[in-house]
Design a protein around this motif. Structure first.
Motif, PDB file in Angstrom:
ATOM      1  N   PHE A 173       0.843  -1.192   0.000  1.00  0.00           N
ATOM      2  CA  PHE A 173       0.000   0.000   0.000  1.00  0.00           C
ATOM      3  C   PHE A 173       0.876   1.239   0.000  1.00  0.00           C
ATOM      4  CE2 PHE A 173      -2.834   2.985   2.545  1.00  0.00           C
ATOM      5  CZ  PHE A 173      -3.576   3.360   1.437  1.00  0.00           C
ATOM      6  N   TYR A 192      -5.404   0.728   5.611  1.00  0.00           N
ATOM      7  CA  TYR A 192      -4.390  -0.219   6.064  1.00  0.00           C
ATOM      8  C   TYR A 192      -4.945  -1.127   7.155  1.00  0.00           C
ATOM      9  CZ  TYR A 192       0.420  -1.825   6.800  1.00  0.00           C
ATOM     10  OH  TYR A 192       1.567  -2.587   6.866  1.00  0.00           O
ATOM     11  N   THR A 204       3.909  -2.038   3.641  1.00  0.00           N
ATOM     12  CA  THR A 204       4.369  -0.798   3.006  1.00  0.00           C
ATOM     13  C   THR A 204       5.659  -0.999   2.236  1.00  0.00           C
ATOM     14  OG1 THR A 204       5.473  -0.188   5.077  1.00  0.00           O
ATOM     15  CG2 THR A 204       3.248   0.682   4.701  1.00  0.00           C
TER      16      THR A 204
END
Length: 304
Positions: A173, A192, A204
């Motif tokens: 993400f 998230y 991440t």
């Protein structure tokens, strides 16, 4: 603003994300996700030698079927089978006063992998060698053949321990950009938190992942009704190589400047709905819910 209204907008690109067509060539990443030994990216359709059809009609049938398969996003070519290619064998059997077309998917080794009957045709119409009939046969057969190809793809995935049938998808993400107020942070944190489940994970670090997700927001002033704005948030999904697979887009009209500060529960609601839509994009593209074709060489014909 209590609720966003999400609209799923699949993007028709060369690597179609729902993967209904195993002979398409979406690239190395999609091949890795699906299986380590995919069928080749080309399907040959040779002109058949059928009793009652002229050579010209047989050629038309092959070309029409190849064209219909291309419309199903299967790169098919009307030609004699080439080494390494899968191909379609077309046969026909008299039954009473009808002719039953039959389509068999052949491996490069010349082995039948799956087959399906076509729609019965009256013997009288068959011998007229009508080009329109050849086109109708091809149009009706193409979706059924595509279903067989999808089953073959799913079978290969089922045999591959690294495919997404056997493990969660790894996603990266990249956050949200373009939102007013604290939207970028609030939406990012909410997404998230809402996204991970037993089919898709999130991180991440974008190294060694299957998919990359990014949220892009845009606020536009509206003239009608007055003192309103439109917030648009596109949650885009792509491969690590940059191939865009789809986007879940949310649109909503809000009072002007109402999102200039804290988003609060609005971010939670928007992110929750977006997470569900992104899961759908990934599931469709990966093909992990498709039903594997049985290991036998035949499948039930229509009506059986």
């Amino acid at each position: 603003m209590r609720r966003f209204l999400p609209l799923l907008l699949p993007i028709a690109l060369s690597g179609c994300f729902d993967m209904p067509h195993p002979f398409s060539n979406p690239g190395d990443q999609a091949k890795y996700l699906a299986a380590t030994n995919l069928p080749p990216s080309r399907l040959d359709v040779p002109a058949p030698n059928l009793a009652g059809l002229t050579s010209a009609s047989s050629t038309i049938l092959a070309h029409e079927l190849a064209t219909a398969m291309v419309s199903q996003s299967v790169p098919a070519i009307a030609q004699t089978p080439r080494p390494g290619d899968w191909w379609v064998q077309i046969t026909a059997t008299p039954q009473g006063g009808s002719i039953i077309p039959h389509y068999t998917l052949m491996t490069p080794k010349g082995e039948a992998r799956a087959e399906r009957d076509g729609t019965p045709i009256s013997a009288a119409n068959w011998t007229q060698n009508d080009p329109l009939l050849m086109k109708t046969m091809a149009t009706e057969a193409a979706p059924a053949i595509t279903d067989l190809l999808t089953g073959i793809q799913a079978s290969l995935m089922a045999q591959d321990p690294n495919s997404l049938m056997h493990r969660p998808a790894k996603t990266c993400f990249e956050g949200v950009q373009g939102a007013p107020g604290d939207g970028n942070v609030a939406l990012g944190r909410a997404f998230y938190s809402a996204f991970p489940n037993n089919t898709d994970t999130i991180q991440t670090d974008c190294s060694k992942v299957d998919f990359i997700i990014r949220g892009v927001a845009k606020l536009t002033a509206l003239k009608t009704p007055p003192s309103t704005e439109q917030i648009e948030i596109a949650w885009r999904v792509r491969t690590p190589k940059g191939e865009e697979l789809g986007a879940a887009t949310q649109l909503h009209a809000v009072p002007a400047h109402s999102l200039d500060g804290a988003w609060g529960d609005t971010a939670i609601a928007a992110a929750s709905e977006a997470a569900d839509a992104v899961h759908t994009i990934i599931t469709n593209y990966s093909g992990r819910e498709h039903t594997p074709l049985p290991s036998t060489n035949t499948t039930p014909s229509k009506g059986s």
